[in-house]
Design an enzyme around this catalytic site. Structure first.
Site, PDB file in Angstrom:
ATOM      1  N   GLU A 172       0.807  -1.236   0.000  1.00 39.52           N
ATOM      2  CA  GLU A 172       0.000   0.000   0.000  1.00 39.52           C
ATOM      3  C   GLU A 172       0.834   1.278   0.000  1.00 39.52           C
ATOM      4  O   GLU A 172       0.631   2.163   0.817  1.00 39.52           O
ATOM      5  CB  GLU A 172      -0.957  -0.025   1.197  1.00 39.52           C
ATOM      6  CG  GLU A 172      -1.868  -1.237   1.174  1.00 39.52           C
ATOM      7  CD  GLU A 172      -2.762  -1.358   2.405  1.00 39.52           C
ATOM      8  OE1 GLU A 172      -2.653  -0.519   3.313  1.00 39.52           O
ATOM      9  OE2 GLU A 172      -3.565  -2.313   2.446  1.00 39.52           O
TER      10      GLU A 172
ATOM     11  N   ASN B 280       2.112  -5.228  -3.176  1.00 40.71           N
ATOM     12  CA  ASN B 280       0.706  -5.532  -2.874  1.00 40.71           C
ATOM     13  C   ASN B 280      -0.054  -4.242  -2.596  1.00 40.71           C
ATOM     14  O   ASN B 280       0.429  -3.375  -1.868  1.00 40.71           O
ATOM     15  CB  ASN B 280       0.684  -6.426  -1.617  1.00 40.71           C
ATOM     16  CG  ASN B 280      -0.661  -7.058  -1.340  1.00 40.71           C
ATOM     17  OD1 ASN B 280      -1.226  -7.705  -2.212  1.00 40.71           O
ATOM     18  ND2 ASN B 280      -1.173  -6.887  -0.124  1.00 40.71           N
TER      19      ASN B 280
ATOM     20  N   HIS C 226     -10.420  -5.925  -2.655  1.00 36.58           N
ATOM     21  CA  HIS C 226     -11.525  -5.750  -1.693  1.00 36.58           C
ATOM     22  C   HIS C 226     -12.631  -4.991  -2.433  1.00 36.58           C
ATOM     23  O   HIS C 226     -12.498  -3.796  -2.684  1.00 36.58           O
ATOM     24  CB  HIS C 226     -11.062  -4.929  -0.485  1.00 36.58           C
ATOM     25  CG  HIS C 226     -10.026  -5.604   0.355  1.00 36.58           C
ATOM     26  ND1 HIS C 226     -10.293  -6.740   1.096  1.00 36.58           N
ATOM     27  CD2 HIS C 226      -8.725  -5.309   0.591  1.00 36.58           C
ATOM     28  CE1 HIS C 226      -9.190  -7.107   1.753  1.00 36.58           C
ATOM     29  NE2 HIS C 226      -8.230  -6.259   1.460  1.00 36.58           N
TER      30      HIS C 226
ATOM     31  N   GLU D 169      -6.267 -10.632  -1.407  1.00 39.68           N
ATOM     32  CA  GLU D 169      -7.128 -10.378  -0.243  1.00 39.68           C
ATOM     33  C   GLU D 169      -8.597 -10.314  -0.666  1.00 39.68           C
ATOM     34  O   GLU D 169      -9.363  -9.482  -0.184  1.00 39.68           O
ATOM     35  CB  GLU D 169      -6.714  -9.063   0.450  1.00 39.68           C
ATOM     36  CG  GLU D 169      -5.268  -9.055   0.878  1.00 39.68           C
ATOM     37  CD  GLU D 169      -4.853  -7.805   1.651  1.00 39.68           C
ATOM     38  OE1 GLU D 169      -5.740  -7.068   2.142  1.00 39.68           O
ATOM     39  OE2 GLU D 169      -3.641  -7.572   1.781  1.00 39.68           O
TER      40      GLU D 169
ATOM     41  N   ASP E  89     -12.300 -10.175  -1.226  1.00 47.03           N
ATOM     42  CA  ASP E  89     -13.617 -10.250  -0.601  1.00 47.03           C
ATOM     43  C   ASP E  89     -14.551  -9.346  -1.403  1.00 47.03           C
ATOM     44  O   ASP E  89     -14.118  -8.351  -1.971  1.00 47.03           O
ATOM     45  CB  ASP E  89     -13.613  -9.933   0.899  1.00 47.03           C
ATOM     46  CG  ASP E  89     -12.893  -8.654   1.277  1.00 47.03           C
ATOM     47  OD1 ASP E  89     -12.705  -7.785   0.417  1.00 47.03           O
ATOM     48  OD2 ASP E  89     -12.528  -8.525   2.462  1.00 47.03           O
TER      49      ASP E  89
HETATM   50  O1  G3I Z   1      -6.127  -8.119  18.933  1.00 44.26           O
HETATM   51  C1  G3I Z   1      -6.556  -6.839  19.361  1.00 44.26           C
HETATM   52  C2  G3I Z   1      -7.418  -6.953  20.584  1.00 44.26           C
HETATM   53  O2  G3I Z   1      -6.660  -7.492  21.636  1.00 44.26           O
HETATM   54  C3  G3I Z   1      -7.947  -5.562  20.941  1.00 44.26           C
HETATM   55  O3  G3I Z   1      -8.822  -5.686  22.009  1.00 44.26           O
HETATM   56  C4  G3I Z   1      -8.670  -4.954  19.771  1.00 44.26           C
HETATM   57  C5  G3I Z   1      -9.139  -3.541  20.063  1.00 44.26           C
HETATM   58  O4  G3I Z   1      -9.222  -2.757  18.914  1.00 44.26           O
HETATM   59  O5  G3I Z   1      -7.785  -4.900  18.659  1.00 44.26           O
HETATM   60  C6  G3I Z   1      -7.331  -6.168  18.252  1.00 44.26           C
HETATM   61  O6  G3I Z   1      -6.469  -6.010  17.149  1.00 44.26           O
HETATM   62  C7  G3I Z   1      -7.083  -5.695  15.915  1.00 44.26           C
HETATM   63  C8  G3I Z   1      -6.595  -6.689  14.885  1.00 44.26           C
HETATM   64  O7  G3I Z   1      -7.110  -6.373  13.627  1.00 44.26           O
HETATM   65  C9  G3I Z   1      -7.002  -8.138  15.222  1.00 44.26           C
HETATM   66  O8  G3I Z   1      -8.361  -8.293  15.141  1.00 44.26           O
HETATM   67  C10 G3I Z   1      -6.680  -4.300  15.512  1.00 44.26           C
HETATM   68  O9  G3I Z   1      -7.246  -3.354  16.399  1.00 44.26           O
HETATM   69  C11 G3I Z   1      -7.158  -4.025  14.111  1.00 44.26           C
HETATM   70  O10 G3I Z   1      -6.612  -2.779  13.678  1.00 44.26           O
HETATM   71  C12 G3I Z   1      -6.686  -5.114  13.180  1.00 44.26           C
HETATM   72  O11 G3I Z   1      -7.247  -4.873  11.905  1.00 44.26           O
HETATM   73  C13 G3I Z   1      -6.595  -5.491  10.830  1.00 44.26           C
HETATM   74  C14 G3I Z   1      -6.241  -4.454   9.784  1.00 44.26           C
HETATM   75  O12 G3I Z   1      -5.640  -5.084   8.679  1.00 44.26           O
HETATM   76  C15 G3I Z   1      -5.290  -3.410  10.321  1.00 44.26           C
HETATM   77  O13 G3I Z   1      -4.966  -2.499   9.351  1.00 44.26           O
HETATM   78  C16 G3I Z   1      -7.523  -6.534  10.240  1.00 44.26           C
HETATM   79  O14 G3I Z   1      -7.712  -7.587  11.164  1.00 44.26           O
HETATM   80  C17 G3I Z   1      -6.939  -7.082   8.946  1.00 44.26           C
HETATM   81  O15 G3I Z   1      -7.896  -7.866   8.293  1.00 44.26           O
HETATM   82  C18 G3I Z   1      -6.539  -5.953   8.038  1.00 44.26           C
HETATM   83  O16 G3I Z   1      -5.930  -6.474   6.899  1.00 44.26           O
HETATM   84  C19 G3I Z   1      -5.581  -5.536   5.895  1.00 44.26           C
HETATM   85  C20 G3I Z   1      -4.343  -6.036   5.214  1.00 44.26           C
HETATM   86  O17 G3I Z   1      -3.318  -6.263   6.132  1.00 44.26           O
HETATM   87  C21 G3I Z   1      -3.862  -5.070   4.150  1.00 44.26           C
HETATM   88  N1  G3I Z   1      -4.926  -4.779   3.209  1.00 44.26           N
HETATM   89  C22 G3I Z   1      -6.168  -4.326   3.821  1.00 44.26           C
HETATM   90  C23 G3I Z   1      -6.665  -5.339   4.849  1.00 44.26           C
HETATM   91  C24 G3I Z   1      -7.992  -4.935   5.403  1.00 44.26           C
HETATM   92  O18 G3I Z   1      -7.889  -3.758   6.130  1.00 44.26           O
END
Ligand code: G3I
Length: 478
Positions: free
Chosen positions: A168, A210, A247, A276, A278
């Site tokens: 990105e 990516n 996405h 990725e 969806d």
């Molecule tokens: O694990 C913690 C948890 O302990 C806490 O209580 C909670 C509170 O916010 O956060 C949890 O972590 C989160 C994590 O996902 C696991 O679920 C983070 O806040 C959250 O920011 C994180 O989001 C991820 C996101 O990337 C971050 O940018 C998504 O799961 C993940 O699917 C997403 O993936 C990205 C790719 O890496 C890049 N392309 C876009 C894609 C979708 O956004």
């Protein structure tokens, strides 16, 4: 030193037409007839994708590996995984210089023990940086970023099919500019510096750029990514693949020119991977969009695999949009059926970019047709299969990539035997099951890559200690 032969893309010959297959199933007393004109119908996404030498993967979360519904679907359907968050910078280097691979390892070990490939995600990104990195700028950040790339890619060397080296890096909107981030402010060459470090650390992994919103060929961001890859290829910066996150939703729908985008990137000499996927929606509309994406990938020889970003809708980062192939209870959705049947219908892989106009229905006979077609690609080898090996070596270790090519009858299963040189040992294997680690070692196919069409190929690899020079593979199949 980098050996490009070890990571060269799979080349597939035109698939031989297979006889129509009819499977008769009895369900609730009713005879159901399924027929496919191109392939024997496979019943899982991974096996169906493997028929054309591709993978079908999912992003997974380590903390869900205790959920039996989740794991059952994962193990049954997918032959590649991406860590949804566990290999990101904040997970792997939470404090500067202190690396933590525990969650990433859970995912990698689960995958490798089941013969699944692993996509690495991601080495350099403006987002999900640990606090110490977010606060850094300039040459200190550049050094820290390069050290991170080197340490993480070295740790996982030999286990990663493809790395999202940089994620990105372009701005949204119409400028085509780089995204303003602390990494970008270290200098415009930060992306190529990251790729060079990744290549040095893991010469056997494919290295991908990516991004999201690079799916629509007419968007400025797509063109910006295209120009980056073209520039890298022209200047010899190591890059092997482009990841289109894909996405899709109402704001960023599956574009009608998606196939043009895939073929245009591929024409630069890189693989394309849908990394990725969806698609928000439901029912027939969603199913049709998934079918379209799969057919577009199958139409491009260098579109080597598809990964969906989660398993069940409830696992998705956009769960409200129900964008995945399984519902919250793990049941298959219409989008699943459409995806599976598209993978099984296996549009023949063309050798050139897809035509933008309809192909002629009858070829104009300007000269008498030859009685035997001139071979445009090497004919299938005699016998049932053959194997070649390419090596990347460094002092004390090596990665071997073995290409298995089916003979004129195709294969249902295969095994490659090699004598590992004295003093060397196999330490891990992917896309095959190894018996033994020293001396004569037999590598048998795993569930999803035993079947190879006539003249087609698949690849597996293994990492070893010592020197791998002088190995001669011998292939047998049934
Ligand atoms: O694990 C913690 C948890 O302990 C806490 O209580 C909670 C509170 O916010 O956060 C949890 O972590 C989160 C994590 O996902 C696991 O679920 C983070 O806040 C959250 O920011 C994180 O989001 C991820 C996101 O990337 C971050 O940018 C998504 O799961 C993940 O699917 C997403 O993936 C990205 C790719 O890496 C890049 N392309 C876009 C894609 C979708 O956004």
């Amino acid at each position: 030193m980098t050996d490009h032969h070890a990571i060269r893309p799979r080349r597939r010959g035109p698939r031989a037409a297979l006889a129509s297959v009819a499977v008769v199933a009895l369900a609730a007393g009713t005879a159901l007839l399924y027929a496919s004109s191109a392939n024997a119908a496979e019943s899982t996404l991974g096996a169906a994708a493997a028929q054309t030498g591709r993978y079908f993967g999912a992003a997974i979360a380590a903390h869900k590996l205790g959920d039996s519904t989740y794991v059952n679907i994962l193990n049954r359907e997918f032959n590649s995984v991406t860590a949804e968050n566990e290999m990101k910078i904040n997970a792997t280097e939470p404090q500067q210089g202190r690396f933590d691979f525990s969650s990433g390892d859970r995912i990698v070990n689960h995958a490798i023990s089941r013969g699944m490939a692993v996509r690495g995600h991601t080495l350099a990104w403006h987002s999900q940086q640990p606090a110490w990195m977010e606060q850094m700028e300039g040459s200190a950040l550049r050094q820290a970023m390069l050290n991170h790339v080197t340490q993480v890619a070295s740790y996982y060397r030999g286990k990663i099919h493809s790395w999202d080296v940089v994620n990105e890096a372009f701005d949204d909107g119409n400028s085509g500019a780089r995204r303003n981030s602390n990494l970008q402010r270290t200098g415009n060459d930060w992306i190529e510096a990251a790729f060079r470090a990744a290549r040095a650390a893991d010469p056997g992994a494919k290295l991908c750029y990516n991004d999201y919103n690079i799916d629509n060929w007419s968007w400025a961001k797509t063109q910006a990514a295209y120009n980056l890859v073209r520039d890298f290829k022209q200047r010899g910066v190591p890059i092997d693949c482009v990841g289109l996150q894909s996405h899709f939703n109402a704001q960023s729908p599956y574009p009608s020119n998606y196939r043009t985008t895939l073929s245009s990137f591929a024409a630069l000499g890189v693989d394309v991977q849908i990394t990725e996927l969806d698609i928000e929606g439901s029912g027939t509309a969603q199913a049709n969009a998934y079918r379209g994406v799969v057919n577009d990938c199958l139409a491009i020889a260098r579109c080597t695999g598809i990964t969906v970003w989660g398993i069940r809708d409830s696992d998705s980062w956009r769960s409200y949009g129900t964008p995945l192939l399984f519902d919250n209870n793990g049941n298959k959705k219409p989008a699943y059926d459409a995806t599976l049947s598209a993978l099984n219908s296996g549009t023949p892989v063309p050798t050139t970019a897809p035509p933008t106009t309809a192909p002629p229905t009858t070829a104009p006979p300007t000269t008498a047709p030859p009685t035997t077609a001139p071979p445009t690609t090497a004919p299938p080898p005699p016998g049932n299969c053959s194997a070649t090996v390419s090596l990347n070596q460094w002092p004390g270790g090596f990665v071997a990539t073995v290409r298995v090519t089916a003979g004129s009858s195709g294969t249902n299963s295969w095994a490659v035997t090699m004598t590992i040189p004295s003093g060397a040992a196999v330490t891990n294997t992917w896309n095959a099951q190894a018996s033994g680690s020293t001396g004569s070692v037999r590598f048998a196919n795993v569930s999803y890559n035993g079947r190879i069409g006539a003249g087609q190929s698949t690849e597996f690899g293994f990492q070893g200690t010592g020197s791998g020079s002088g190995m001669t593979p011998s292939c047998s199949s049934s």
